[in-house]
Enzyme design. Structure first.
Site, PDB file in Angstrom:
ATOM      1  N   HIS A 266      -3.860   5.747   3.343  1.00 23.49           N
ATOM      2  CA  HIS A 266      -4.585   4.529   2.977  1.00 23.49           C
ATOM      3  C   HIS A 266      -3.996   3.285   3.634  1.00 23.49           C
ATOM      4  O   HIS A 266      -4.715   2.436   4.162  1.00 23.49           O
ATOM      5  CB  HIS A 266      -4.565   4.394   1.455  1.00 23.49           C
TER       6      HIS A 266
ATOM      7  N   ASP B  56       0.836  -1.194   0.000  1.00 23.88           N
ATOM      8  CA  ASP B  56       0.000   0.000   0.000  1.00 23.88           C
ATOM      9  C   ASP B  56       0.877   1.252   0.000  1.00 23.88           C
ATOM     10  O   ASP B  56       1.974   1.234  -0.572  1.00 23.88           O
ATOM     11  CB  ASP B  56      -0.920  -0.042   1.236  1.00 23.88           C
TER      12      ASP B  56
ATOM     13  N   SER C 187     -11.391  -1.475  -0.841  1.00 26.60           N
ATOM     14  CA  SER C 187     -10.093  -1.436  -0.168  1.00 26.60           C
ATOM     15  C   SER C 187     -10.214  -1.852   1.280  1.00 26.60           C
ATOM     16  O   SER C 187      -9.256  -2.355   1.875  1.00 26.60           O
ATOM     17  CB  SER C 187      -9.523  -0.014  -0.198  1.00 26.60           C
TER      18      SER C 187
END
Length: 581
Positions: free
Chosen positions: A267, A192, A460
């Site tokens: 994220h 990520d 996600s």
């Protein structure tokens, strides 16, 4: 015969819709977009694989144990020879294995470069090095309000609770924790944006990872994407992935446009918190697997990242040697990939071949790969989720219907909550509450921040729930193979509901259908569109580690009447034995 892929380079898409509506993935030529946006020179970027018997390979061998300096020199030498044969000035980037590396050329597109190099007699395979990016065009009416929302959403971590009539898709992690809370010997890699190591609710859960961005290259674009002052190194910290107007005007990041302008997403920190935030510690949130360790592998930066960095990250995470990089001392048993973009893993092109080979290599090391299905609003599942052997996860609303943004298709293995806001104004009601950072650009140090009522939604955040349960499965039965983990997950799902859905946008949603290229928002899932069913953490664990039989008092529980009578009857005998002793 050389293989070339004609598809356009894509920018890397984080499969999320935090602080906005679900965001669609757009495909476009990174080099063409950069040139159009800033007037800079077009740069083609591809991955080439030399044939095993090629003179370039036989001249100087490259192995997994080769040091960084030597690996860089070999890559440059091979690129130079290839350039001389094809009449191109090629620039070498990092190697992925003994015969595969990234090369760049200025003045032509990636597609044109791939076509030229594919004709060379020493080349076995050519793939455009796709860039996949966030298509940041918010259309959720909550987008302006959620940044101002304060406090929790009122439903807490609803997605971990036992299912109920109001929380149909909740995964029952509470029930699973009665069987196992995980093991520190099970490592989950999060490929990520990196992670905030200083988040208090991730303390003690994070292993030293690796930053793959810009490995073995002096490319200016890689330095801008990395945004941390250097390129690939052992620091997987997330410095922030914000994109400003100045970034676009400078033209320093190929494929980046004004559509990408946004604050930092954090994220990787959000995904890590869902999988394994420190739990039962009196602060913040709980992760699915309380004891498992998180291995951050940074493959995304500003405007996303390249396939080549993702492939290298997958291999490194699983403990596979990558030339020029140190061997990972803590190989992961689970890889979470909340990222992706367009393309098919079975189209026979260079990119498909590289993904398929990388997936196969990782699985051969015993590692499970979990990927988000995508946020294409009912359209087809993209890469890498559509690769055989990857556990693709679709997203559900709290009532069990497909959430509008989720992709669908036969490649999906199962579905899990992805968050949904329900209301058209005010705070998001059912977001995926997790760890984050409050910095708009760079990070706030030691920030104990959470997403709270922000619209933190997307597939996600569906994938990490499955990754967390996979870690629990491997904690109680480490010998499980990737196929056995998948079987435990899909064979214990709860069936999708056929009633109870609907919202202000559509009070009577239809059944989901096979993707056709047209959007389909909320719909009732079927096993051909959203996988086998809804994730059930307790049932999955019980399938490999059945709960112990109920104790008849050994644990301090109440005695049955019959047992108590028998005990009273034995008292005189006990007294007699003591007198005779």
């Amino acid at each position: 015969m050389s293989q070339s892929i004609p598809s356009r380079p894509l920018a890397l898409g984080l499969l999320m819709a935090s602080l906005a509506a679900p965001l669609g993935l757009q495909a476009q030529s990174a080099s063409a977009t950069a040139a159009a946006a800033s007037g800079t020179e077009t740069v083609g970027r591809v991955v080439v694989r030399f044939k095993a018997g090629a003179q370039s390979v036989r001249a100087q061998a490259l192995s997994a144990r080769t040091d960084v300096a030597t690996a860089r020199q070999i890559a440059r030498s091979r690129a130079q020879s290839l350039g001389q044969r094809t009449g191109l000035a090629l620039h070498a980037h990092h190697s992925l294995d003994e015969r595969t590396q990234v090369v760049l050329a200025r003045g032509l597109s990636s597609e044109a470069l791939a076509a030229r190099l594919a004709r060379d007699s020493e080349i076995e395979l050519v793939a455009v090095d796709h860039r996949r990016r966030l298509a940041a065009v918010p259309n959720d009416p909550l987008y302006p309000q959620v940044n101002q929302a304060q406090g929790s959403n009122g439903h807490g971590q609803w997605y971990l609770m036992p299912p109920s009539k109001d929380l149909v898709s909740s995964i029952n992690a509470e029930g699973a924790w009665d069987l196992s809370k995980g093991s520190s010997s099970v490592v989950v890699a999060v490929l990520d944006t990196g992670v905030r190591y200083d988040h208090p609710d991730l303390a003690g859960k994070l292993l030293p990872g690796y930053d793959m961005i810009g490995a073995m290259t002096n490319d200016v674009d890689a330095l801008a994407v990395a945004n941390d002052g250097d390129r690939a190194d052992s620091d997987a910290s997330d410095p922030g992935d914000w994109v400003s107007n100045a970034d676009i005007e400078a033209g320093s990041i190929s494929g980046c446009t004004y559509d990408d302008v946004a604050n930092s997403s954090w994220h990787g920190t959000r995904v890590s918190g869902l999988i394994g935030a420190a739990s039962n510690n009196g602060i913040g949130v709980a992760g699915v697997s309380w004891s498992s360790k998180i291995l951050p592998v940074r493959v995304l930066g500003k405007c996303g990242g390249y396939d080549s960095d993702i492939w290298a990250g997958m291999r490194w995470a699983a403990g596979i040697a990558v030339p020029g990089l140190p061997l990972n001392p803590t190989p992961a048993r689970v890889l979470n990939m909340s990222l992706g973009g367009g393309g098919s893993c079975s189209d026979g092109g260079g990119t498909a071949t590289m993904y398929a080979e990388t997936v196969a290599a990782v699985r051969a090391k015993g590692a499970v790969i979990v990927a988000a299905a995508g946020n294409t609003s009912g359209q087809a599942v993209g890469l890498p989720a559509n690769c055989s052997g990857v556990i693709a996860v679709a997203g559900l609303r709290h009532v069990g219907t497909k959430v509008g943004f989720s992709s669908v298709g036969p490649e999906v293995a199962l579905a899990a909550p992805g968050g949904n806001c329900v209301n058209a104004s005010g705070a998001c009601l059912y977001p995926m509450l997790s760890t984050t950072n409050s910095g708009k650009q760079g990070p706030v140090s030691n920030d104990n921040a959470y997403t709270n009522s922000d619209a933190s939604v997307g597939t996600s955040f569906s994938a990490p729930l499955v990754s967390g349960v996979a870690a629990l499965l491997l904690s109680v039965k480490p010998e499980l193979t990737p196929d056995q983990v998948r079987q435990a997950l899909v064979s214990t799902v709860r069936p999708f509901p056929t009633t109870g859905g609907g919202s202000g946008g559509d009070a009577n949603p239809p059944a989901c259908t096979a993707p056709t290229g047209a959007d389909q928002l909320e719909c009732y899932c079927t096993t051909s569109t959203c996988g086998a069913g809804m994730l059930d953490a307790r049932a999955a664990l019980a399938s490999v580690a059945p709960p112990p039989p109920a104790s008849s008092g050994g644990g301090g529980g109440a005695m049955s009447p019959a047992w108590l009578l028998a005990l009273l009857a034995s008292v005189p005998l006990l007294r007699r034995w003591r007198r005779q002793a």
